[in-house]
Design a protein around this motif. Structure first.
Motif, PDB file in Angstrom:
ATOM      1  N   LEU A  11     -46.998 -13.829  18.548  1.00  0.00           N
ATOM      2  CA  LEU A  11     -46.527 -15.201  18.363  1.00  0.00           C
ATOM      3  C   LEU A  11     -45.062 -15.200  17.952  1.00  0.00           C
ATOM      4  O   LEU A  11     -44.592 -14.252  17.314  1.00  0.00           O
ATOM      5  CB  LEU A  11     -47.330 -15.882  17.248  1.00  0.00           C
ATOM      6  N   ALA A  31     -44.588 -12.553  15.037  1.00  0.00           N
ATOM      7  CA  ALA A  31     -45.828 -12.514  14.260  1.00  0.00           C
ATOM      8  C   ALA A  31     -46.970 -12.165  15.196  1.00  0.00           C
ATOM      9  O   ALA A  31     -46.812 -12.085  16.418  1.00  0.00           O
ATOM     10  CB  ALA A  31     -46.079 -13.847  13.569  1.00  0.00           C
ATOM     11  N   GLY A  32     -48.132 -11.997  14.619  1.00  0.00           N
ATOM     12  CA  GLY A  32     -49.305 -11.613  15.396  1.00  0.00           C
ATOM     13  C   GLY A  32     -49.952 -10.430  14.703  1.00  0.00           C
ATOM     14  O   GLY A  32     -49.288  -9.425  14.432  1.00  0.00           O
ATOM     15  N   ALA A  33     -51.231 -10.584  14.393  1.00  0.00           N
ATOM     16  CA  ALA A  33     -51.907  -9.571  13.592  1.00  0.00           C
ATOM     17  C   ALA A  33     -51.812  -8.179  14.237  1.00  0.00           C
ATOM     18  O   ALA A  33     -51.570  -7.184  13.555  1.00  0.00           O
ATOM     19  CB  ALA A  33     -53.366  -9.964  13.408  1.00  0.00           C
ATOM     20  N   ASN A  36     -48.353  -6.690  14.248  1.00  0.00           N
ATOM     21  CA  ASN A  36     -48.057  -6.248  12.875  1.00  0.00           C
ATOM     22  C   ASN A  36     -48.618  -4.846  12.629  1.00  0.00           C
ATOM     23  O   ASN A  36     -47.953  -3.982  12.048  1.00  0.00           O
ATOM     24  CB  ASN A  36     -48.688  -7.190  11.847  1.00  0.00           C
ATOM     25  N   MET A  88     -45.940 -20.372  16.061  1.00  0.00           N
ATOM     26  CA  MET A  88     -46.583 -20.593  14.774  1.00  0.00           C
ATOM     27  C   MET A  88     -45.532 -21.084  13.794  1.00  0.00           C
ATOM     28  O   MET A  88     -44.502 -20.437  13.627  1.00  0.00           O
ATOM     29  CB  MET A  88     -47.177 -19.272  14.290  1.00  0.00           C
ATOM     30  N   TYR A 102     -50.360 -23.789  14.264  1.00  0.00           N
ATOM     31  CA  TYR A 102     -50.212 -23.097  15.558  1.00  0.00           C
ATOM     32  C   TYR A 102     -49.840 -24.064  16.669  1.00  0.00           C
ATOM     33  O   TYR A 102     -50.305 -25.207  16.688  1.00  0.00           O
ATOM     34  CB  TYR A 102     -51.542 -22.486  15.989  1.00  0.00           C
ATOM     35  N   ARG A 104     -50.400 -22.886  20.160  1.00  0.00           N
ATOM     36  CA  ARG A 104     -50.728 -21.721  20.985  1.00  0.00           C
ATOM     37  C   ARG A 104     -51.779 -22.014  22.042  1.00  0.00           C
ATOM     38  O   ARG A 104     -52.072 -21.132  22.848  1.00  0.00           O
ATOM     39  CB  ARG A 104     -51.145 -20.556  20.085  1.00  0.00           C
ATOM     40  N   ILE A 133     -59.091 -12.246  16.124  1.00  0.00           N
ATOM     41  CA  ILE A 133     -58.315 -13.408  16.573  1.00  0.00           C
ATOM     42  C   ILE A 133     -58.367 -13.513  18.105  1.00  0.00           C
ATOM     43  O   ILE A 133     -58.624 -14.576  18.655  1.00  0.00           O
ATOM     44  CB  ILE A 133     -56.849 -13.302  16.100  1.00  0.00           C
ATOM     45  N   ARG A 166     -60.004 -16.876  11.811  1.00  0.00           N
ATOM     46  CA  ARG A 166     -59.020 -17.952  11.763  1.00  0.00           C
ATOM     47  C   ARG A 166     -59.731 -19.287  12.006  1.00  0.00           C
ATOM     48  O   ARG A 166     -60.081 -19.622  13.136  1.00  0.00           O
ATOM     49  CB  ARG A 166     -57.935 -17.749  12.843  1.00  0.00           C
ATOM     50  N   VAL A 252     -48.576 -13.101   3.655  1.00  0.00           N
ATOM     51  CA  VAL A 252     -48.946 -13.084   5.076  1.00  0.00           C
ATOM     52  C   VAL A 252     -48.621 -11.706   5.661  1.00  0.00           C
ATOM     53  O   VAL A 252     -47.540 -11.169   5.441  1.00  0.00           O
ATOM     54  CB  VAL A 252     -48.190 -14.180   5.865  1.00  0.00           C
ATOM     55  N   GLY A 253     -49.602 -11.151   6.361  1.00  0.00           N
ATOM     56  CA  GLY A 253     -49.383  -9.833   6.968  1.00  0.00           C
ATOM     57  C   GLY A 253     -49.897  -8.689   6.108  1.00  0.00           C
ATOM     58  O   GLY A 253     -49.938  -7.540   6.558  1.00  0.00           O
ATOM     59  N   ASP A 256     -52.871  -6.891   7.648  1.00  0.00           N
ATOM     60  CA  ASP A 256     -52.492  -6.060   8.799  1.00  0.00           C
ATOM     61  C   ASP A 256     -51.823  -4.770   8.333  1.00  0.00           C
ATOM     62  O   ASP A 256     -52.047  -3.696   8.903  1.00  0.00           O
ATOM     63  CB  ASP A 256     -51.540  -6.828   9.723  1.00  0.00           C
ATOM     64  N   ASP A 292     -44.004 -10.936   8.000  1.00  0.00           N
ATOM     65  CA  ASP A 292     -45.299 -10.261   8.161  1.00  0.00           C
ATOM     66  C   ASP A 292     -45.158  -8.746   8.028  1.00  0.00           C
ATOM     67  O   ASP A 292     -46.027  -8.078   7.499  1.00  0.00           O
ATOM     68  CB  ASP A 292     -45.858 -10.523   9.568  1.00  0.00           C
TER      69      ASP A 292
HETATM   70  O1  KDG Z   1     -52.180 -11.585   9.782  1.00  0.00           O
HETATM   71  C1  KDG Z   1     -51.004 -12.306  10.032  1.00  0.00           C
HETATM   72  C2  KDG Z   1     -51.258 -13.136  11.239  1.00  0.00           C
HETATM   73  O2  KDG Z   1     -52.210 -14.087  10.920  1.00  0.00           O
HETATM   74  C3  KDG Z   1     -50.066 -13.860  11.746  1.00  0.00           C
HETATM   75  O3  KDG Z   1     -49.056 -12.955  12.097  1.00  0.00           O
HETATM   76  C4  KDG Z   1     -50.365 -14.750  12.904  1.00  0.00           C
HETATM   77  O4  KDG Z   1     -51.715 -13.419  14.339  1.00  0.00           O
HETATM   78  C5  KDG Z   1     -51.575 -14.420  13.731  1.00  0.00           C
HETATM   79  C6  KDG Z   1     -52.630 -15.412  13.764  1.00  0.00           C
HETATM   80  O5  KDG Z   1     -53.194 -15.568  14.831  1.00  0.00           O
HETATM   81  O6  KDG Z   1     -52.920 -16.043  12.751  1.00  0.00           O
END
Ligand code: KDG
Length: 311
Positions: A11, A31-33, A36, A88, A102, A104, A133, A166, A252-253, A256, A292
Protein backbone atom coordinates in the motif's frame (compact mmCIF):
# COMPACT_ATOMS: atom_id res chain seq x y z
CA UNK A 1 15.88 -19.84 -4.53
CA UNK A 2 15.29 -17.10 -1.98
CA UNK A 3 15.17 -17.58 1.77
CA UNK A 4 11.69 -16.13 2.17
CA UNK A 5 9.01 -15.50 -0.43
CA UNK A 6 6.00 -13.48 0.57
CA UNK A 7 2.96 -12.21 -1.30
CA UNK A 8 0.20 -9.69 -0.77
CA UNK A 9 -0.72 -6.08 -1.34
CA UNK A 10 1.73 -3.23 -0.92
CA UNK A 11 0.00 0.00 0.00
CA UNK A 12 0.97 3.61 -0.39
CA UNK A 13 0.48 5.02 3.08
CA UNK A 14 -0.20 8.72 3.55
CA UNK A 15 0.57 9.77 7.08
CA UNK A 16 -0.65 12.88 8.83
CA UNK A 17 0.82 14.38 11.96
CA UNK A 18 -2.55 15.79 13.05
CA UNK A 19 -6.31 15.48 12.38
CA UNK A 20 -7.00 14.77 8.69
CA UNK A 21 -10.18 16.84 8.70
CA UNK A 22 -8.16 20.04 9.03
CA UNK A 23 -5.68 19.07 6.33
CA UNK A 24 -1.99 19.64 6.70
CA UNK A 25 1.04 17.91 5.27
CA UNK A 26 0.98 14.20 4.50
CA UNK A 27 4.08 12.11 4.08
CA UNK A 28 4.20 9.14 1.72
CA UNK A 29 5.44 5.75 2.84
CA UNK A 30 5.39 2.15 1.70
CA UNK A 31 3.11 0.00 3.86
CA UNK A 32 1.76 -3.51 3.74
CA UNK A 33 2.20 -6.28 6.25
CA UNK A 34 4.07 -8.63 3.89
CA UNK A 35 6.42 -6.04 2.43
CA UNK A 36 7.17 -4.99 6.02
CA UNK A 37 8.21 -8.57 6.80
CA UNK A 38 10.30 -8.82 3.62
CA UNK A 39 12.11 -5.56 4.42
CA UNK A 40 12.81 -6.67 7.98
CA UNK A 41 14.40 -9.86 6.67
CA UNK A 42 16.38 -8.13 3.92
CA UNK A 43 17.81 -5.64 6.43
CA UNK A 44 19.19 -8.62 8.36
CA UNK A 45 20.86 -9.97 5.24
CA UNK A 46 18.37 -12.67 4.24
CA UNK A 47 17.26 -13.06 0.66
CA UNK A 48 13.64 -11.97 0.70
CA UNK A 49 11.29 -11.62 -2.26
CA UNK A 50 7.79 -10.21 -2.52
CA UNK A 51 5.21 -10.87 -5.21
CA UNK A 52 2.10 -8.83 -5.84
CA UNK A 53 0.49 -6.46 -8.32
CA UNK A 54 1.24 -2.78 -8.39
CA UNK A 55 -0.38 0.03 -10.36
CA UNK A 56 1.30 0.93 -13.62
CA UNK A 57 1.96 4.54 -12.67
CA UNK A 58 4.21 6.60 -10.43
CA UNK A 59 2.68 5.08 -7.27
CA UNK A 60 3.52 1.57 -8.47
CA UNK A 61 6.98 2.86 -9.32
CA UNK A 62 7.28 4.24 -5.78
CA UNK A 63 6.50 0.81 -4.32
CA UNK A 64 9.08 -0.89 -6.54
CA UNK A 65 11.67 1.77 -5.84
CA UNK A 66 11.28 1.35 -2.07
CA UNK A 67 11.55 -2.44 -2.35
CA UNK A 68 14.64 -2.16 -4.55
CA UNK A 69 16.23 0.29 -2.13
CA UNK A 70 15.69 -2.19 0.70
CA UNK A 71 17.06 -5.13 -1.26
CA UNK A 72 13.77 -7.02 -1.53
CA UNK A 73 13.48 -9.13 -4.69
CA UNK A 74 10.53 -8.00 -6.79
CA UNK A 75 11.16 -9.77 -10.10
CA UNK A 76 7.76 -11.47 -10.02
CA UNK A 77 5.79 -8.26 -9.49
CA UNK A 78 3.20 -7.45 -12.16
CA UNK A 79 2.16 -3.97 -13.14
CA UNK A 80 -1.60 -3.81 -13.60
CA UNK A 81 -2.50 -1.29 -16.33
CA UNK A 82 -6.18 -1.12 -15.37
CA UNK A 83 -6.26 -0.67 -11.62
CA UNK A 84 -5.10 2.03 -9.19
CA UNK A 85 -2.69 1.77 -6.29
CA UNK A 86 -4.15 0.81 -2.91
CA UNK A 87 -3.92 3.72 -0.48
CA UNK A 88 -4.00 3.91 3.27
CA UNK A 89 -4.44 7.07 5.28
CA UNK A 90 -2.83 6.90 8.67
CA UNK A 91 -4.18 9.76 10.72
CA UNK A 92 -2.48 10.78 13.92
CA UNK A 93 -5.71 11.99 15.51
CA UNK A 94 -4.14 12.59 18.92
CA UNK A 95 -0.69 11.83 20.29
CA UNK A 96 -1.99 8.44 21.41
CA UNK A 97 -4.65 7.60 18.82
CA UNK A 98 -3.96 6.81 15.18
CA UNK A 99 -6.75 5.94 12.78
CA UNK A 100 -6.49 3.93 9.58
CA UNK A 101 -8.63 4.45 6.50
CA UNK A 102 -8.18 2.30 3.40
CA UNK A 103 -8.81 3.22 -0.22
CA UNK A 104 -8.02 -0.20 -1.63
CA UNK A 105 -11.23 -1.74 -3.00
CA UNK A 106 -10.60 -2.65 -6.66
CA UNK A 107 -6.89 -1.84 -6.36
CA UNK A 108 -4.12 -3.43 -8.42
CA UNK A 109 -2.90 -5.29 -5.36
CA UNK A 110 -6.31 -6.79 -4.68
CA UNK A 111 -6.42 -8.29 -8.20
CA UNK A 112 -3.62 -10.76 -7.39
CA UNK A 113 -4.17 -14.20 -8.95
CA UNK A 114 -2.77 -17.69 -8.52
CA UNK A 115 -1.11 -17.29 -11.91
CA UNK A 116 0.82 -14.26 -10.59
CA UNK A 117 2.34 -16.29 -7.76
CA UNK A 118 2.95 -19.59 -9.57
CA UNK A 119 6.27 -18.56 -11.16
CA UNK A 120 7.94 -17.14 -8.05
CA UNK A 121 6.72 -20.15 -6.08
CA UNK A 122 8.15 -22.59 -8.61
CA UNK A 123 11.53 -20.84 -8.29
CA UNK A 124 11.56 -22.10 -4.70
CA UNK A 125 12.08 -20.65 -1.22
CA UNK A 126 12.92 -21.94 2.23
CA UNK A 127 9.91 -20.20 3.73
CA UNK A 128 6.65 -18.91 2.25
CA UNK A 129 5.18 -16.19 4.45
CA UNK A 130 1.48 -15.36 4.18
CA UNK A 131 -0.77 -12.98 6.03
CA UNK A 132 -4.47 -13.21 6.68
CA UNK A 133 -4.90 -9.83 4.97
CA UNK A 134 -4.38 -11.07 1.39
CA UNK A 135 -7.30 -13.57 1.33
CA UNK A 136 -9.62 -10.76 2.50
CA UNK A 137 -8.91 -8.60 -0.56
CA UNK A 138 -10.84 -10.40 -3.33
CA UNK A 139 -11.87 -13.85 -4.54
CA UNK A 140 -8.81 -14.12 -6.76
CA UNK A 141 -6.46 -12.96 -3.99
CA UNK A 142 -8.00 -15.54 -1.67
CA UNK A 143 -7.51 -18.24 -4.31
CA UNK A 144 -3.92 -17.12 -4.85
CA UNK A 145 -3.20 -17.34 -1.11
CA UNK A 146 -4.68 -20.81 -0.73
CA UNK A 147 -2.97 -21.99 -3.91
CA UNK A 148 0.39 -20.73 -2.67
CA UNK A 149 -0.03 -22.37 0.74
CA UNK A 150 -1.02 -25.69 -0.80
CA UNK A 151 1.78 -25.70 -3.39
CA UNK A 152 4.40 -24.72 -0.84
CA UNK A 153 3.32 -27.31 1.71
CA UNK A 154 3.37 -30.00 -1.00
CA UNK A 155 6.88 -28.91 -2.06
CA UNK A 156 8.20 -29.08 1.50
CA UNK A 157 8.50 -25.30 1.87
CA UNK A 158 7.91 -24.06 5.42
CA UNK A 159 4.68 -22.06 5.43
CA UNK A 160 4.32 -19.22 7.91
CA UNK A 161 0.96 -17.52 8.49
CA UNK A 162 0.38 -14.31 10.42
CA UNK A 163 -3.37 -14.03 11.06
CA UNK A 164 -3.40 -10.20 10.88
CA UNK A 165 -7.19 -9.88 11.14
CA UNK A 166 -8.41 -6.63 9.62
CA UNK A 167 -11.99 -5.85 10.70
CA UNK A 168 -12.35 -3.22 7.98
CA UNK A 169 -11.91 -5.89 5.30
CA UNK A 170 -14.11 -8.78 6.46
CA UNK A 171 -16.16 -10.17 9.33
CA UNK A 172 -14.73 -12.54 11.91
CA UNK A 173 -16.94 -15.34 10.56
CA UNK A 174 -15.78 -14.79 6.98
CA UNK A 175 -12.17 -14.69 8.15
CA UNK A 176 -12.53 -17.85 10.24
CA UNK A 177 -13.99 -19.80 7.30
CA UNK A 178 -10.86 -19.06 5.23
CA UNK A 179 -8.09 -18.79 7.81
CA UNK A 180 -8.84 -21.97 9.78
CA UNK A 181 -8.25 -24.30 6.81
CA UNK A 182 -5.35 -22.09 5.64
CA UNK A 183 -3.60 -22.59 9.00
CA UNK A 184 -3.64 -26.33 8.29
CA UNK A 185 -0.92 -25.78 5.66
CA UNK A 186 1.29 -23.77 8.01
CA UNK A 187 4.26 -24.84 10.12
CA UNK A 188 4.35 -21.47 11.91
CA UNK A 189 1.20 -19.63 12.98
CA UNK A 190 1.46 -16.13 14.43
CA UNK A 191 -1.51 -14.43 16.09
CA UNK A 192 -2.44 -12.00 18.80
CA UNK A 193 -4.66 -13.34 21.59
CA UNK A 194 -7.87 -11.95 20.09
CA UNK A 195 -7.11 -13.59 16.72
CA UNK A 196 -6.66 -17.14 17.99
CA UNK A 197 -10.27 -18.21 17.49
CA UNK A 198 -9.96 -17.36 13.78
CA UNK A 199 -7.63 -20.30 13.08
CA UNK A 200 -9.09 -23.05 15.27
CA UNK A 201 -11.39 -25.91 14.29
CA UNK A 202 -11.97 -26.51 17.98
CA UNK A 203 -11.06 -24.75 21.19
CA UNK A 204 -11.77 -21.17 22.10
CA UNK A 205 -9.27 -20.36 24.83
CA UNK A 206 -5.54 -20.10 24.14
CA UNK A 207 -4.60 -23.61 25.24
CA UNK A 208 -7.48 -25.17 23.30
CA UNK A 209 -6.59 -23.33 20.09
CA UNK A 210 -2.91 -24.17 20.46
CA UNK A 211 -3.75 -27.86 20.97
CA UNK A 212 -5.96 -27.77 17.88
CA UNK A 213 -3.18 -26.22 15.75
CA UNK A 214 -0.41 -28.50 17.02
CA UNK A 215 -2.74 -31.46 16.44
CA UNK A 216 -3.21 -30.37 12.82
CA UNK A 217 0.54 -30.35 12.15
CA UNK A 218 1.52 -26.78 13.01
CA UNK A 219 5.00 -26.89 14.56
CA UNK A 220 5.11 -23.54 16.32
CA UNK A 221 2.34 -21.22 17.49
CA UNK A 222 3.41 -17.69 18.39
CA UNK A 223 1.08 -15.51 20.41
CA UNK A 224 1.95 -11.82 20.27
CA UNK A 225 1.26 -9.95 23.51
CA UNK A 226 2.39 -6.45 22.49
CA UNK A 227 4.09 -4.70 25.41
CA UNK A 228 3.94 -7.99 27.36
CA UNK A 229 6.15 -9.82 24.86
CA UNK A 230 5.13 -13.13 23.34
CA UNK A 231 4.45 -16.77 24.05
CA UNK A 232 5.62 -19.63 21.84
CA UNK A 233 4.17 -23.11 21.83
CA UNK A 234 5.58 -26.29 20.34
CA UNK A 235 4.96 -29.96 21.15
CA UNK A 236 7.72 -29.58 23.73
CA UNK A 237 5.83 -26.98 25.73
CA UNK A 238 5.40 -23.23 26.11
CA UNK A 239 7.80 -20.35 26.58
CA UNK A 240 7.17 -16.71 27.42
CA UNK A 241 9.51 -13.87 26.65
CA UNK A 242 9.00 -10.32 27.91
CA UNK A 243 9.12 -7.41 25.50
CA UNK A 244 12.16 -5.14 25.42
CA UNK A 245 11.28 -2.06 27.52
CA UNK A 246 11.42 0.91 25.16
CA UNK A 247 9.64 4.20 24.54
CA UNK A 248 6.99 3.44 21.93
CA UNK A 249 6.26 6.20 19.43
CA UNK A 250 4.44 4.22 16.70
CA UNK A 251 3.18 0.66 17.13
CA UNK A 252 2.05 0.11 13.52
CA UNK A 253 4.23 -2.55 11.93
CA UNK A 254 5.40 -4.02 15.25
CA UNK A 255 3.73 -7.36 14.57
CA UNK A 256 5.35 -7.59 11.15
CA UNK A 257 8.74 -6.78 12.67
CA UNK A 258 8.19 -9.50 15.27
CA UNK A 259 7.45 -11.97 12.46
CA UNK A 260 10.54 -10.91 10.50
CA UNK A 261 12.68 -11.39 13.61
CA UNK A 262 11.26 -14.81 14.30
CA UNK A 263 11.73 -15.95 10.68
CA UNK A 264 15.28 -14.58 10.70
CA UNK A 265 16.06 -16.70 13.76
CA UNK A 266 14.43 -19.69 12.09
CA UNK A 267 16.60 -19.23 8.98
CA UNK A 268 19.71 -18.87 11.15
CA UNK A 269 18.90 -22.12 12.96
CA UNK A 270 18.55 -20.46 16.37
CA UNK A 271 16.78 -22.32 19.17
CA UNK A 272 13.27 -21.26 20.11
CA UNK A 273 14.35 -18.91 22.90
CA UNK A 274 16.75 -17.02 20.64
CA UNK A 275 14.21 -16.90 17.81
CA UNK A 276 11.79 -15.27 20.25
CA UNK A 277 14.54 -12.92 21.43
CA UNK A 278 15.14 -11.74 17.90
CA UNK A 279 11.39 -11.41 17.33
CA UNK A 280 10.80 -9.18 20.36
CA UNK A 281 13.95 -7.21 19.54
CA UNK A 282 12.64 -6.38 16.08
CA UNK A 283 9.25 -5.50 17.57
CA UNK A 284 11.04 -3.05 19.86
CA UNK A 285 12.88 -1.43 16.95
CA UNK A 286 9.57 -1.04 15.10
CA UNK A 287 7.74 0.74 17.93
CA UNK A 288 10.59 3.11 18.78
CA UNK A 289 10.63 4.64 15.29
CA UNK A 290 7.96 6.26 13.11
CA UNK A 291 6.83 4.29 10.07
CA UNK A 292 6.01 0.60 9.67
CA UNK A 293 9.57 -0.53 8.90
CA UNK A 294 11.85 2.48 8.65
CA UNK A 295 13.43 1.87 12.07
CA UNK A 296 14.22 -1.83 11.60
CA UNK A 297 17.82 -2.83 12.28
CA UNK A 298 20.62 -4.04 10.10
CA UNK A 299 22.39 -7.10 11.46
CA UNK A 300 25.15 -5.09 13.09
CA UNK A 301 22.50 -3.09 14.95
CA UNK A 302 20.65 -6.06 16.44
CA UNK A 303 22.09 -5.58 19.90
CA UNK A 304 21.47 -1.81 19.96
CA UNK A 305 18.41 -1.94 22.24
CA UNK A 306 19.18 -5.09 24.22
CA UNK A 307 22.92 -5.64 24.32
CA UNK A 308 22.18 -9.19 23.15
CA UNK A 309 23.64 -10.33 19.84
CA UNK A 310 20.56 -12.46 19.00
CA UNK A 311 18.58 -9.26 19.35
O1 KDG B 1 0.88 -4.42 9.91
C1 KDG B 1 0.91 -3.15 9.33
C2 KDG B 1 -0.06 -3.17 8.21
O2 KDG B 1 -1.33 -3.29 8.74
C3 KDG B 1 -0.05 -1.94 7.37
O3 KDG B 1 1.21 -1.75 6.79
C4 KDG B 1 -1.09 -1.95 6.30
O4 KDG B 1 -0.94 -4.11 5.34
C5 KDG B 1 -1.60 -3.28 5.85
C6 KDG B 1 -3.01 -3.55 6.06
O5 KDG B 1 -3.59 -4.16 5.18
O6 KDG B 1 -3.56 -3.17 7.09
Amino acid sequence: PVDVLTLGEALVSLRSSGPLAVGGPLTMHLAGAETNVAIGLARLGHRAAWVGRVSDDELGEFVLRQLRAEGVGADGVRRDPDRPAGLMFLERRTADVTRVRYHRAGSAGSALTGEDVAGPLAAGARVLHLSGITPALSDSAREATVFAARQAAAAGITVSLDVNYRARLWSRDAARAVLTPLAGYASIVIASVDELDLVAESGTDESGVVADLLGRGVQTVLVKLGADGARAYTRDGAQHLAAVPVTAVDTVGAGDAFTAGYLSGHLDGLDLRDRLRRAVALGAFAVTAHGDWEGLPRRDELSLLTGNAAG
